[in-house]
Design a protein around this motif. Structure first.
Motif, PDB file in Angstrom:
ATOM      1  N   LEU A   1      68.051   7.429  11.463  1.00  0.00           N
ATOM      2  CA  LEU A   1      68.660   6.161  11.079  1.00  0.00           C
ATOM      3  C   LEU A   1      70.043   6.001  11.719  1.00  0.00           C
ATOM      4  O   LEU A   1      70.486   4.888  11.999  1.00  0.00           O
ATOM      5  N   HIS A   2      70.721   7.140  11.954  1.00  0.00           N
ATOM      6  CA  HIS A   2      72.068   7.125  12.532  1.00  0.00           C
ATOM      7  C   HIS A   2      72.120   8.021  13.778  1.00  0.00           C
ATOM      8  O   HIS A   2      72.907   8.964  13.838  1.00  0.00           O
ATOM      9  N   PRO A   3      71.315   7.780  14.779  1.00  0.00           N
ATOM     10  CA  PRO A   3      71.261   8.700  15.919  1.00  0.00           C
ATOM     11  C   PRO A   3      72.604   8.819  16.640  1.00  0.00           C
ATOM     12  O   PRO A   3      73.234   7.818  16.955  1.00  0.00           O
ATOM     13  N   GLY A   4      73.022  10.062  16.860  1.00  0.00           N
ATOM     14  CA  GLY A   4      74.236  10.334  17.605  1.00  0.00           C
ATOM     15  C   GLY A   4      75.516  10.159  16.822  1.00  0.00           C
ATOM     16  O   GLY A   4      76.577  10.596  17.261  1.00  0.00           O
ATOM     17  N   ALA A   5      75.456   9.536  15.651  1.00  0.00           N
ATOM     18  CA  ALA A   5      76.682   9.232  14.914  1.00  0.00           C
ATOM     19  C   ALA A   5      77.049  10.336  13.927  1.00  0.00           C
ATOM     20  O   ALA A   5      78.101  10.961  14.047  1.00  0.00           O
ATOM     21  N   ILE A   6      76.193  10.569  12.938  1.00  0.00           N
ATOM     22  CA  ILE A   6      76.547  11.562  11.917  1.00  0.00           C
ATOM     23  C   ILE A   6      75.519  12.676  11.793  1.00  0.00           C
ATOM     24  O   ILE A   6      75.704  13.585  10.981  1.00  0.00           O
ATOM     25  N   GLY A   7      74.445  12.623  12.551  1.00  0.00           N
ATOM     26  CA  GLY A   7      73.437  13.651  12.414  1.00  0.00           C
ATOM     27  C   GLY A   7      72.832  14.048  13.740  1.00  0.00           C
ATOM     28  O   GLY A   7      72.836  13.289  14.697  1.00  0.00           O
ATOM     29  N   THR A   8      72.318  15.269  13.794  1.00  0.00           N
ATOM     30  CA  THR A   8      71.591  15.766  14.953  1.00  0.00           C
ATOM     31  C   THR A   8      70.304  16.409  14.450  1.00  0.00           C
ATOM     32  O   THR A   8      70.226  16.828  13.288  1.00  0.00           O
ATOM     33  N   PRO A   9      69.278  16.503  15.290  1.00  0.00           N
ATOM     34  CA  PRO A   9      68.037  17.169  14.859  1.00  0.00           C
ATOM     35  C   PRO A   9      68.299  18.598  14.396  1.00  0.00           C
ATOM     36  O   PRO A   9      67.668  19.074  13.447  1.00  0.00           O
ATOM     37  N   GLU A  10      69.230  19.301  15.068  1.00  0.00           N
ATOM     38  CA  GLU A  10      69.536  20.684  14.675  1.00  0.00           C
ATOM     39  C   GLU A  10      70.111  20.721  13.259  1.00  0.00           C
ATOM     40  O   GLU A  10      69.799  21.610  12.475  1.00  0.00           O
ATOM     41  N   TYR A  11      70.939  19.735  12.942  1.00  0.00           N
ATOM     42  CA  TYR A  11      71.549  19.696  11.613  1.00  0.00           C
ATOM     43  C   TYR A  11      70.495  19.426  10.544  1.00  0.00           C
ATOM     44  O   TYR A  11      70.500  20.034   9.467  1.00  0.00           O
ATOM     45  N   ALA A  12      69.575  18.522  10.836  1.00  0.00           N
ATOM     46  CA  ALA A  12      68.526  18.194   9.865  1.00  0.00           C
ATOM     47  C   ALA A  12      67.641  19.400   9.571  1.00  0.00           C
ATOM     48  O   ALA A  12      67.110  19.532   8.469  1.00  0.00           O
ATOM     49  N   ARG A  13      67.490  20.294  10.556  1.00  0.00           N
ATOM     50  CA  ARG A  13      66.629  21.476  10.368  1.00  0.00           C
ATOM     51  C   ARG A  13      67.394  22.692   9.850  1.00  0.00           C
ATOM     52  O   ARG A  13      66.793  23.727   9.586  1.00  0.00           O
ATOM     53  N   SER A  14      68.718  22.595   9.737  1.00  0.00           N
ATOM     54  CA  SER A  14      69.504  23.745   9.305  1.00  0.00           C
ATOM     55  C   SER A  14      69.231  24.075   7.845  1.00  0.00           C
ATOM     56  O   SER A  14      68.733  23.245   7.079  1.00  0.00           O
ATOM     57  N   LYS A  15      69.570  25.286   7.463  1.00  0.00           N
ATOM     58  CA  LYS A  15      69.262  25.782   6.120  1.00  0.00           C
ATOM     59  C   LYS A  15      69.976  24.963   5.053  1.00  0.00           C
ATOM     60  O   LYS A  15      71.169  24.675   5.154  1.00  0.00           O
TER      61      LYS A  15
ATOM     62  N   PRO B   1      78.578  15.981  15.731  1.00  0.00           N
ATOM     63  CA  PRO B   1      78.068  14.631  16.000  1.00  0.00           C
ATOM     64  C   PRO B   1      79.208  13.692  16.367  1.00  0.00           C
ATOM     65  O   PRO B   1      80.390  14.020  16.210  1.00  0.00           O
ATOM     66  N   GLY B   2      78.841  12.498  16.809  1.00  0.00           N
ATOM     67  CA  GLY B   2      79.815  11.558  17.337  1.00  0.00           C
ATOM     68  C   GLY B   2      80.943  11.208  16.394  1.00  0.00           C
ATOM     69  O   GLY B   2      82.093  11.064  16.825  1.00  0.00           O
ATOM     70  N   VAL B   3      80.644  11.041  15.088  1.00  0.00           N
ATOM     71  CA  VAL B   3      81.682  10.611  14.163  1.00  0.00           C
ATOM     72  C   VAL B   3      82.824  11.618  14.081  1.00  0.00           C
ATOM     73  O   VAL B   3      83.985  11.242  13.857  1.00  0.00           O
ATOM     74  N   TYR B   4      82.524  12.918  14.282  1.00  0.00           N
ATOM     75  CA  TYR B   4      83.551  13.954  14.224  1.00  0.00           C
ATOM     76  C   TYR B   4      84.051  14.385  15.597  1.00  0.00           C
ATOM     77  O   TYR B   4      85.138  14.961  15.721  1.00  0.00           O
ATOM     78  N   ALA B   5      83.256  14.144  16.645  1.00  0.00           N
ATOM     79  CA  ALA B   5      83.601  14.650  17.966  1.00  0.00           C
ATOM     80  C   ALA B   5      84.890  14.048  18.506  1.00  0.00           C
ATOM     81  O   ALA B   5      85.772  14.764  19.007  1.00  0.00           O
ATOM     82  N   GLU B   6      85.030  12.723  18.399  1.00  0.00           N
ATOM     83  CA  GLU B   6      86.210  12.082  18.974  1.00  0.00           C
ATOM     84  C   GLU B   6      87.493  12.415  18.218  1.00  0.00           C
ATOM     85  O   GLU B   6      88.508  12.757  18.843  1.00  0.00           O
ATOM     86  N   PRO B   7      87.531  12.363  16.876  1.00  0.00           N
ATOM     87  CA  PRO B   7      88.783  12.695  16.175  1.00  0.00           C
ATOM     88  C   PRO B   7      89.249  14.126  16.420  1.00  0.00           C
ATOM     89  O   PRO B   7      90.450  14.392  16.497  1.00  0.00           O
ATOM     90  N   THR B   8      88.300  15.064  16.540  1.00  0.00           N
ATOM     91  CA  THR B   8      88.674  16.470  16.741  1.00  0.00           C
ATOM     92  C   THR B   8      88.836  16.823  18.211  1.00  0.00           C
ATOM     93  O   THR B   8      89.321  17.909  18.531  1.00  0.00           O
TER      94      THR B   8
END
Length: 379
Positions: free
Chosen positions: A192-206, A228-235
């Motif tokens: 639903l939010h591709p590239g912004a707040i989630g990644t496939p790796e994150y969805a599969r994490s424990k 993900p994008g929402v955190y990548a630019e500020p950091t």
């Protein structure tokens, strides 16, 4: 965690009375709204000497401030002929009905009835406990004897100078059960939010989920992976492996909070740094099918950077607009499809089902039923 969840069965419904339905222990869009809870009525700056009304849990409430700045929440219905009091005027601290001129003090007691010399003792309108905490005004719509201010969720980051916050709000056509479930469901992020707040790796994490004091807490970590994008630019860590830790929490029927921690393990900025984001989702059901929704994105670094403010606001607003659209579409399907469906549940849905059970139990308890006995009857 197994691949299927043991609550994956059809939910038989049995009527208990005109207002309560048992659905095998899980709340849905038809479950009575939980009343004994502190909900947000408005942002502090919204309530002024200009009277306005807003509906909470099906009840219209008039909101204003006294001359001393104290917020007042009064039922938006004159007890005489049901004129909406928000269409009236303020006279000092009293709200004057625009139909027959009855004046109500902030306590709700009628202090002036122009057509009579003596005001009847039963001339009063209900008022609601309303408390100001930082940028939020919290209202109690339930049993006034249970309105304990200590139960108001704490949000110190919304008031602290050590945090910078961007925020906005929606009025949405969805139910608050689905809203809570959406926020506990992190598997939809990459889609639903591709590239912004989630990644496939994150969805599969424990994922670890637990219940503490009627709170659902989920914890997830993703090590050595780009943010993900929402955190990548500020950091300034886009494309750089980081350790990402998150805690998401169903706090109450009125609130969901997420704490994100991004750790720069590569020392990209010269030393190992930790960046923190606190995400606050606050919503008050207007009805079973509509919500007042406020979101806040807070960070503890780079506080004066306007570009960071802009990025976090735009990224957050985009993601939450996508959530609002999705939930409105879902409720429209549920309400309009004549062929009823009992949705499937899988292992990653466990946190949402935990929350649904808590909301169901709270609703049943307020209606005078023992949730355990109701579930046994439903089976």
């Amino acid at each position: 965690m197994s691949n299927t969840f043991d609550m994956n069965y059809e939910h038989p419904r049995i009527p208990l009375n005109d207002n309560v339905l048992a659905n095998s222990g899980f709340a849905d869009q038809n479950t009575p709204l939980v009343k004994n809870c502190w909900y947000v009525a408005a942002l502090s700056h919204e309530v002024t000497r200009e009277i306005f009304s807003r509906r909470f849990l099906g009840i219209e409430v008039a909101l204003y401030r006294t001359n001393a700045g104290e917020p007042v929440a009064m039922r938006n219905r004159c007890p005489h002929r049901s004129f909406p009091l928000a269409k009236g005027t303020l006279h000092d601290d009293n709200l004057r009905c625009g139909y027959h001129g009855m004046e109500f003090a902030p306590s709700g007691r009628c202090v002036n009835l122009p057509s009579m010399i003596n005001v009847p003792t039963n001339a009063a309108v209900r008022t609601y406990d309303i408390i100001e905490r930082g940028p939020l005004l919290w209202i109690w719509m339930g049993d006034p004897d249970l309105a304990d201010p200590n139960l108001i969720p704490e949000t110190p980051w919304l008031e602290s100078d050590e945090w910078k916050t961007v925020n906005d709000q929606f009025h949405m056509k969805s139910d608050y059960v689905s809203m809570h479930e959406n926020l506990l469901d992190q598997t939809h992020f990459p889609f639903l939010h591709p590239g912004a707040i989630g990644t496939p790796e994150y969805a599969r994490s424990k994922l670890e989920a637990r219940i503490e004091d009627n709170k659902v807490i989920i914890e997830r970590q993703l090590l050595n992976s780009p943010p993900p994008g929402v955190y990548a630019e500020p950091t300034k860590l886009g494309g750089i492996p980081v350790n990402r830790f998150s805690t998401a929490m169903f706090v109450s029927p009125a609130m969901h909070i997420a704490f994100a921690r991004i750790v720069d393990i590569t020392r990209h900025h010269g030393s190992e740094e930790t960046y923190r984001f606190n995400i606050s989702h606050i919503f008050t059901p207007e009805t079973n099918g509509s919500i007042h929704y406020w979101w806040f994105c807070s960070r503890n670094f780079d506080l004066q950077n306007k570009e960071t403010d802009k990025h976090l606001y735009e990224s957050s607003q985009k993601a939450y607009t996508e959530d609002v659209d999705a939930l409105e579409w879902i409720l429209d399907v549920v309400n309009s499809d004549p062929e009823k469906q009992f949705d499937l549940n899988f292992a990653p849905d466990r946190p949402g089902l935990m929350m649904r059970r808590i909301l169901n139990d709270l609703a049943l308890s307020e209606s005078g039923f023992d949730p355990k006995q109701v579930i046994m009857m439903a089976r």
